[in-house]
Design a protein around this motif. Structure first.
Motif, PDB file in Angstrom:
ATOM      1  N   SER A  29      48.389  53.726  83.480  1.00 19.68           N
ATOM      2  CA  SER A  29      47.821  54.132  83.287  1.00 19.68           C
ATOM      3  C   SER A  29      47.430  55.414  82.408  1.00 19.68           C
ATOM      4  O   SER A  29      48.133  56.293  82.256  1.00 19.68           O
ATOM      5  N   PRO A  30      46.402  55.209  81.159  1.00 16.98           N
ATOM      6  CA  PRO A  30      46.851  56.425  80.114  1.00 16.98           C
ATOM      7  C   PRO A  30      46.211  57.368  81.211  1.00 16.98           C
ATOM      8  O   PRO A  30      46.548  58.624  80.601  1.00 16.98           O
ATOM      9  N   ALA A  31      45.396  56.943  82.089  1.00 16.31           N
ATOM     10  CA  ALA A  31      45.130  58.555  83.162  1.00 16.31           C
ATOM     11  C   ALA A  31      46.075  58.834  83.928  1.00 16.31           C
ATOM     12  O   ALA A  31      46.550  60.486  83.958  1.00 16.31           O
ATOM     13  N   LEU A  32      46.467  58.186  84.416  1.00 16.92           N
ATOM     14  CA  LEU A  32      48.185  58.793  85.340  1.00 16.92           C
ATOM     15  C   LEU A  32      49.047  59.677  84.314  1.00 16.92           C
ATOM     16  O   LEU A  32      49.232  60.456  84.919  1.00 16.92           O
ATOM     17  N   LEU A  33      48.990  59.188  82.788  1.00 13.89           N
ATOM     18  CA  LEU A  33      50.771  60.041  82.286  1.00 13.89           C
ATOM     19  C   LEU A  33      49.530  60.824  81.709  1.00 13.89           C
ATOM     20  O   LEU A  33      49.936  62.712  81.813  1.00 13.89           O
ATOM     21  N   SER A  34      48.181  61.130  81.556  1.00 12.52           N
ATOM     22  CA  SER A  34      47.538  62.904  80.757  1.00 12.52           C
ATOM     23  C   SER A  34      47.460  63.476  82.675  1.00 12.52           C
ATOM     24  O   SER A  34      47.386  63.869  82.620  1.00 12.52           O
ATOM     25  N   ARG A  35      47.532  62.988  83.794  1.00 16.97           N
ATOM     26  CA  ARG A  35      47.776  64.003  84.481  1.00 16.97           C
ATOM     27  C   ARG A  35      49.246  64.482  84.969  1.00 16.97           C
ATOM     28  O   ARG A  35      49.070  65.530  84.825  1.00 16.97           O
ATOM     29  N   GLU A  36      50.325  63.755  84.926  1.00 11.00           N
ATOM     30  CA  GLU A  36      51.412  64.269  84.873  1.00 11.00           C
ATOM     31  C   GLU A  36      51.473  65.790  83.209  1.00 11.00           C
ATOM     32  O   GLU A  36      52.594  65.831  84.155  1.00 11.00           O
ATOM     33  N   ILE A  37      51.100  64.625  82.341  1.00  8.22           N
ATOM     34  CA  ILE A  37      51.542  65.791  81.038  1.00  8.22           C
ATOM     35  C   ILE A  37      50.374  67.719  81.735  1.00  8.22           C
ATOM     36  O   ILE A  37      51.207  67.965  81.468  1.00  8.22           O
ATOM     37  N   LYS A  38      49.519  66.653  82.195  1.00 12.78           N
ATOM     38  CA  LYS A  38      48.974  68.575  82.817  1.00 12.78           C
ATOM     39  C   LYS A  38      49.679  68.953  83.573  1.00 12.78           C
ATOM     40  O   LYS A  38      49.813  69.986  83.537  1.00 12.78           O
ATOM     41  N   LEU A  39      50.126  67.998  84.534  1.00 12.27           N
ATOM     42  CA  LEU A  39      50.983  68.627  85.536  1.00 12.27           C
ATOM     43  C   LEU A  39      52.267  69.928  85.078  1.00 12.27           C
ATOM     44  O   LEU A  39      52.713  70.784  85.151  1.00 12.27           O
ATOM     45  N   LEU A  40      53.179  69.021  83.886  1.00 11.37           N
ATOM     46  CA  LEU A  40      54.206  69.740  83.286  1.00 11.37           C
ATOM     47  C   LEU A  40      54.072  70.794  82.679  1.00 11.37           C
ATOM     48  O   LEU A  40      54.649  72.029  82.850  1.00 11.37           O
ATOM     49  N   GLU A  41      52.545  70.690  82.122  1.00 13.93           N
ATOM     50  CA  GLU A  41      52.364  71.456  81.444  1.00 13.93           C
ATOM     51  C   GLU A  41      52.211  73.271  82.335  1.00 13.93           C
ATOM     52  O   GLU A  41      52.417  74.167  82.466  1.00 13.93           O
ATOM     53  N   GLU A  42      51.323  72.183  83.586  1.00 12.61           N
ATOM     54  CA  GLU A  42      51.238  73.708  84.314  1.00 12.61           C
ATOM     55  C   GLU A  42      52.698  74.646  85.449  1.00 12.61           C
ATOM     56  O   GLU A  42      52.515  75.885  84.801  1.00 12.61           O
ATOM     57  N   SER A  43      53.575  73.644  84.971  1.00 10.52           N
ATOM     58  CA  SER A  43      55.120  73.872  85.413  1.00 10.52           C
ATOM     59  C   SER A  43      55.273  74.445  85.262  1.00 10.52           C
ATOM     60  O   SER A  43      56.355  75.738  85.138  1.00 10.52           O
ATOM     61  N   LEU A  44      55.425  75.341  83.332  1.00  8.36           N
ATOM     62  CA  LEU A  44      55.801  75.011  82.534  1.00  8.36           C
ATOM     63  C   LEU A  44      55.125  76.555  81.731  1.00  8.36           C
ATOM     64  O   LEU A  44      55.746  77.295  81.582  1.00  8.36           O
ATOM     65  N   GLY A  45      53.783  75.705  82.240  1.00 10.80           N
ATOM     66  CA  GLY A  45      52.536  77.383  81.925  1.00 10.80           C
ATOM     67  C   GLY A  45      52.832  77.528  80.286  1.00 10.80           C
ATOM     68  O   GLY A  45      52.397  78.922  80.256  1.00 10.80           O
ATOM     69  N   SER A  46      52.625  76.855  79.976  1.00 11.57           N
ATOM     70  CA  SER A  46      52.597  76.501  78.060  1.00 11.57           C
ATOM     71  C   SER A  46      52.551  75.055  78.093  1.00 11.57           C
ATOM     72  O   SER A  46      52.217  73.997  78.867  1.00 11.57           O
TER      73      SER A  46
END
Length: 295
Positions: A29-46
């Motif tokens: 789902s697009p929502a799942l992808l959105s959550r994954e990218i948000k978690l990725l950005e949070e882990s990178l701090g960027s």
């Protein structure tokens, strides 16, 4: 977080220019992808992606991450492609372990034809009468001769059955007499095989009849080829596997004693470390070995 999966998702989003289209390609789902990218950005701090209702663009950090992730993914795919392409190729370093007698009488004679057929194989053949840890030794295959293999993480493939019979030199029998029954073995000089289950007890069978002989061999050796040579020299009576006895019997150096009786026949097993299947070089070697045993 599965970093490779997230990298693949991020790359697909950028390549497709849309979360929705990327989600369709990936079956999520697009929502799942959105959550994954948000978690990725949070882990990178960027922030990697800037999204509006009409467009999506990469930040400078996002462009760096995309380029590096694409390189990593391409490298992983390249490795997997090369491994798959080579899985069916008979090449590489093949490490084999076997007992000295089996290695010298069965494996060694088949090697010239095998290596000529498969010139891209590098072979290491280790002959050891002790049971070795094949995983610790880094062996691809180990040949074991046993009545049965215990359960283990190793995979045992049965290659054949080994005859185990009693032999002596004609000169010895002329001098000491030829046993007519199993009980006649007791007065004879027995040469025992140290590594055999039947070192001190011979369980003999003749059809449905069986008899057990308790023995105390005055001579005991840990190698079947040495035992064979002692028998040929007329030192006594002993048991030999078929792959060791066939040639001296054909030459007349040894004769079978109590031809109607024989010991239980152990099995010849090939042990490999993986239960997921064998690679091509191991398969080719075991195919050649089966042919050698059949011949």
């Amino acid at each position: 977080m599965d970093k490779l999966s997230v990298m693949q998702a991020f790359r697909r989003i950028v390549d497709r220019g849309s979360f929705t289209r990327a989600a369709e390609d990936l079956g999520v789902s697009p929502a799942l992808l959105s959550r994954e990218i948000k978690l990725l950005e949070e882990s990178l701090g960027s922030t990697l992606l800037i999204r509006t209702t009409r467009a999506m663009s990469l930040t400078d950090a996002g462009r760096v991450y995309y380029d590096e992730a694409a390189g990593i993914l391409d490298a992983v795919n390249g490795v997997e492609t090369r491994i798959r392409a080579g899985a069916g190729a008979v090449r590489g370093h093949l490490k084999v372990n076997a007992s000295s007698s089996f290695g010298q009488t069965v494996i060694a004679p088949m090697l010239p034809a095998f290596l000529e057929t498969h010139p891209d194989i590098r072979l290491s053949l280790s002959l050891d009468d002790r049971v070795v840890d094949m995983v610790e030794g880094g062996f691809d295959v180990s040949i074991r001769i046993r009545a049965a293999m215990p359960d283990s993480a190793l995979l045992a493939r049965k290659l054949g059955t080994m005859r185990q019979r009693i032999y002596a030199a004609p000169a010895y029998l002329d001098r000491a007499g030829t046993p007519e029954t199993p009980a006649d073995i007791a007065p004879h000089r027995v040469i025992g095989f140290l590594l055999a289950d039947h070192l001190a007890t011979w369980s003999l069978r003749n059809g449905t009849d069986s008899v057990s002989l308790d023995l105390d061999p005055p001579i005991r050796v840990g190698n079947s080829l040495v035992l064979r040579d002692l028998l040929i020299s007329g030192m006594g009576i002993g048991t030999l596997p078929g792959f060791v006895s066939d040639s001296p019997v054909a030459r007349g150096d040894l004769v079978r004693v109590l031809p109607d009786w024989e010991l239980p026949a152990p099995e010849i097993f090939a042990l490999t470390a993986s239960r997921l299947g064998m690679d091509a070089k191991v398969t080719a070697f075991l195919t050649a070995l089966r042919r050698a045993l059949a011949a």
